[in-house]
Design a protein around this motif. Structure first.
Motif, short mmCIF file in Angstrom:
data_model
loop_
_atom_site.label_atom_id
_atom_site.label_comp_id
_atom_site.label_asym_id
_atom_site.label_seq_id
_atom_site.Cartn_x
_atom_site.Cartn_y
_atom_site.Cartn_z
N HIS A 120 9.94 -11.09 71.40
CA HIS A 120 10.91 -11.47 70.37
C HIS A 120 10.19 -11.57 69.04
O HIS A 120 9.12 -12.20 68.94
N GLY A 121 10.72 -10.96 68.01
CA GLY A 121 10.15 -11.03 66.67
C GLY A 121 11.03 -11.82 65.73
O GLY A 121 12.26 -11.75 65.81
N GLU A 122 10.42 -12.56 64.81
CA GLU A 122 11.15 -13.35 63.83
C GLU A 122 10.55 -13.15 62.45
O GLU A 122 9.34 -12.94 62.30
N GLY A 123 11.39 -13.24 61.43
CA GLY A 123 10.93 -13.28 60.05
C GLY A 123 10.53 -11.95 59.47
O GLY A 123 9.86 -11.93 58.42
N PHE A 124 10.89 -10.83 60.10
CA PHE A 124 10.54 -9.53 59.53
C PHE A 124 11.12 -9.41 58.12
O PHE A 124 12.30 -9.69 57.90
N ARG A 125 10.32 -8.99 57.18
CA ARG A 125 10.68 -9.03 55.77
C ARG A 125 11.26 -7.68 55.31
O ARG A 125 10.58 -6.66 55.38
N ALA A 126 12.49 -7.74 54.82
CA ALA A 126 13.12 -6.53 54.30
C ALA A 126 12.39 -6.00 53.07
O ALA A 126 12.40 -4.80 52.79
N SER A 127 11.73 -6.89 52.31
CA SER A 127 11.01 -6.45 51.12
C SER A 127 9.82 -5.56 51.47
O SER A 127 9.35 -4.78 50.63
N ILE A 128 9.33 -5.67 52.72
CA ILE A 128 8.21 -4.83 53.16
C ILE A 128 8.71 -3.60 53.91
O ILE A 128 8.32 -2.46 53.60
N TRP A 129 9.60 -3.81 54.89
CA TRP A 129 9.96 -2.76 55.85
C TRP A 129 11.28 -2.08 55.51
O TRP A 129 11.58 -1.04 56.10
#
Length: 475
Positions: free
Chosen positions: A444-453
C-alpha cells in the motif's frame, strides 16, 4: 529444437567427454522452476513505469539453471553455467511455434590456486558482489543477484594472517560500448571499469569486512538503463555528453559486520559512502551514503524473529549541485522477506522493486518458521518512507522525460511518501529435491505527490496484490 540449443547440448557432452579423458571430475547441478503468478496493480497503478502500458495480471513463468563444474584435484576448476532464462509461457522461447533461442551461457570462469601458494585466482564471467551481510540479500552498490547479474572479472584472494585476515582484489570491465574499435579515428572513453579491495577480518564471535572500490566511466560509454539510474545524477542521465572530462572516477568505501552476542542475538550492519564524478561539473556529481542494521534472535527453535532497518541519503532541492543519493552500479539490496524489495524470494515477479537509495524504513520478519513437518514459512511486515526532497525529485523527473525514466512513482520516494507491505512465503518439501512454493504479497502506498508524478499517475494509484504458486526442483 533451435540450432543453438542443439549446439549447447553438444558442447556440454563434449566437455564432459574431454573431462573424463583427462581424469577431471565432473559435477552437474542446478534447478528448474515453473510457477503461476497473479499480480494486480504492479507499480501501484497496473501500468508500466511510464504509464503507457497496462499489465497482464496472470503469467506463467519458467526457468532453468545448469552448472557444470570440472575439477582437476583441489586446486584447479572450471565452471560452465547454462540457463533458460525467466520467460512466460506463450512468449519468446516458450511459444507454440517458431520459438526464439533458449539456452545461453551465463557463467564461464576458471578458478585455480597459484602453485606453492595459497593465492586463489578466479578469471572469467562470474558472480561478482561487494561485501554485505546475509539478512540484506545482496550489495546496494554491486550485486550478483544469485548469479543472475554476473560480470567479466579477474579476482585474486589470499589469507594474510592464519584464517583471521584475508584480502581479495578484483577488476571487472562492466561496459565496453565500442569494443575493439571506436566509431571514428578519434579515440573516446567508452568503457566502465571497476576495481575493488576487501579485507575480511574474523574475530571471536564476529566478522567485519572493510572494503573499497573505484570505477572509471568513459564519457561515451552507453550504460544500461538501470545502471544509469543508479550511477548518474539527473543532469548527466538526461545528457550523458554533458560530462566535461573524457574519464571520470567514482569512489566507494564501506564495511559489513556480523556479530554474535553473548546471549542468543545476532547483529548485522552495513555502511557505505560513495562519491562519483566529483572532478567533473557540479551538476554531474552524485554522492551519498547508505546504512542498514538488523537484530536476529536465535533462541527459538521454531522460528527466528528479525528486526531490520535502513536509511539512505536523499536528493536536496537543487539539481545544479548534482545528486545526493548513493551512486551504485547494480543494486540488488533487500531486507530478508520484504515484499517491497528483491530479497531473494524463491519465485519470479515477487516484489515491488523499491529503490533503497533515498529511502528509510523498518522490516519485522519472522523467518524460518517450522511448526509443521516439511513446511518452512516466512512472514514479513515492511514500512518505507522517502528521504528525497520533493522539489529535487520533481525537477529530476521533469528534466529526464517524466515518470519511469530516471525515477518511478512508488519506487523512488520523496519526503512524505510512504509504503507498507506484508509478505507470506511458504516452502513445502514434496520430496528431498522438489519443493512446492506459495508466495503472497500486499503493498500500500500513501502520499504520492501529483507535483512530482502528475495527477494522472497519482489518481490511478492503489494497493498491489501478488500471489504465486510454483514448483522448484533442485538437482
Amino acid at each position: 529444437m533451435p540450432r543453438f540449443r542443439i549446439a549447447a547440448l553438444f558442447l556440454v557432452a563434449a566437455c564432459c567427454a574431454a573431462a573424463a579423458a583427462s581424469a577431471a571430475t565432473v559435477a552437474m547441478y542446478g534447478d528448474f522452476r515453473v510457477q503461476g503468478t497473479f499480480f494486480s496493480n504492479q507499480n501501484y497503478t497496473g501500468w508500466n513505469a511510464t504509464g503507457t502500458q497496462t499489465e497482464d495480471t496472470l503469467n506463467i513463468w519458467q526457468r532453468l539453471r545448469l552448472h557444470v563444474d570440472f575439477a582437476s584435484g583441489e586446486h584447479l576448476a572450471f565452471r560452465l553455467g547454462l540457463r533458460v532464462n525467466n520467460e512466460t509461457w506463450g512468449h519468446g522461447t516458450l511459444t507454440a511455434a517458431n520459438p526464439s533461442p533458449a539456452v545461453e551461457p551465463y557463467q564461464c570462469y576458471l578458478q585455480f590456486t597459484v602453485p606453492e601458494t595459497r593465492v586463489t585466482v578466479t578469471a572469467g564471467y562470474q558472480p561478482l558482489s561487494l561485501p554485505h551481510t546475509a539478512v540484506f540479500y545482496d550489495s546496494v552498490v554491486l550485486g550478483a543477484d544469485s548469479g543472475n547479474s554476473d560480470a567479466a572479472a579477474l579476482v585474486v584472494s589470499a589469507p594474510l594472517i592464519d584464517e583471521r585476515l584475508s584480502v581479495t582484489a578484483g577488476y571487472a570491465r562492466l561496459v565496453d560500448t565500442n569494443r575493439t574499435y571506436d566509431t571514428t579515428t578519434t579515440q573516446v572513453g567508452d568503457e566502465l571499469d571497476f576495481a575493488f579491495l576487501t579485507l575480511p577480518v574474523t574475530l571471536s564471535g564476529a566478522q567485519v569486512t572493510p572494503w573499497g572500490a573505484v570505477a572509471i566511466l568513459g564519457r561515451s560509454a552507453s550504460l544500461p538503463g538501470s545502471m544509469g539510474n543508479s550511477l548518474l545524477s539527473a543532469s548527466s542521465f538526461a545528457a550523458p555528453s554533458a560530462f566535461a572530462n573524457n574519464q571520470n572516477a567514482a569512489l566507494w568505501t564501506g564495511f559489513a559486520l556480523t556479530a554474535e552476542l553473548p546471549f542468543p542475538v545476532k547483529v548485522y550492519a552495513d555502511g557505505v559512502y560513495g562519491d562519483a564524478f566529483a572532478a567533473d561539473r557540479h551538476r554531474n556529481r552524485r554522492h551519498g551514503w547508505f546504512a542498514d542494521a538488523a537484530l536476529e534472535y536465535t533462541g527459538f527453535a521454531a522460528f527466528a524473529p528479525q528486526l531490520l532497518g535502513w536509511w539512505g541519503s536523499g536528493e536536496d532541492a537543487a539539481l545544479a549541485d548534482g545528486s545526493e543519493r548513493l551512486p551504485a552500479v547494480n543494486t540488488e539490496w533487500g531486507p530478508r522477506g520484504s515484499f517491497l524489495f528483491n530479497a531473494d524470494q524463491d519465485l519470479t515477479q515477487a516484489s515491488m522493486n523499491t529503490t533503497p537509495q533515498g529511502s528509510k524504513g523498518l522490516v519485522l520478519n519472522f523467518d524460518r518458521i517450522s511448526l509443521v513437518p516439511r513446511l518452512t514459512s516466512l512472514v514479513a511486515f515492511s514500512y518505507a518512507a522517502g528521504t528525497n526532497s520533493p522539489a529535487g525529485l520533481r525537477k529530476a523527473v521533469a528534466l529526464t522525460g517524466g515518470p519511469g525514466h530516471y525515477a518511478t512513482m512508488g519506487q523512488d520516494l520523496a519526503e512524505g511518501e510512504r509504503l507498507c507491505s506484508v509478505a507470506w512465503e511458504h516452502a513445502y518439501a514434496l520430496t528431498d529435491a522438489v519443493n512446492l512454493i506459495a508466495e503472497t504479497g500486499f503493498a500500500h502506498g500513501e502520499g504520492f505527490r501529483a507535483s512530482i508524478w502528475g495527477r494522472r499517475m497519482v489518481h490511478q494509484a492503489g494497493d498491489a496484490w501478488q500471489a504465486a504458486l510454483g514448483l522448484i526442483y533442485r538437482f
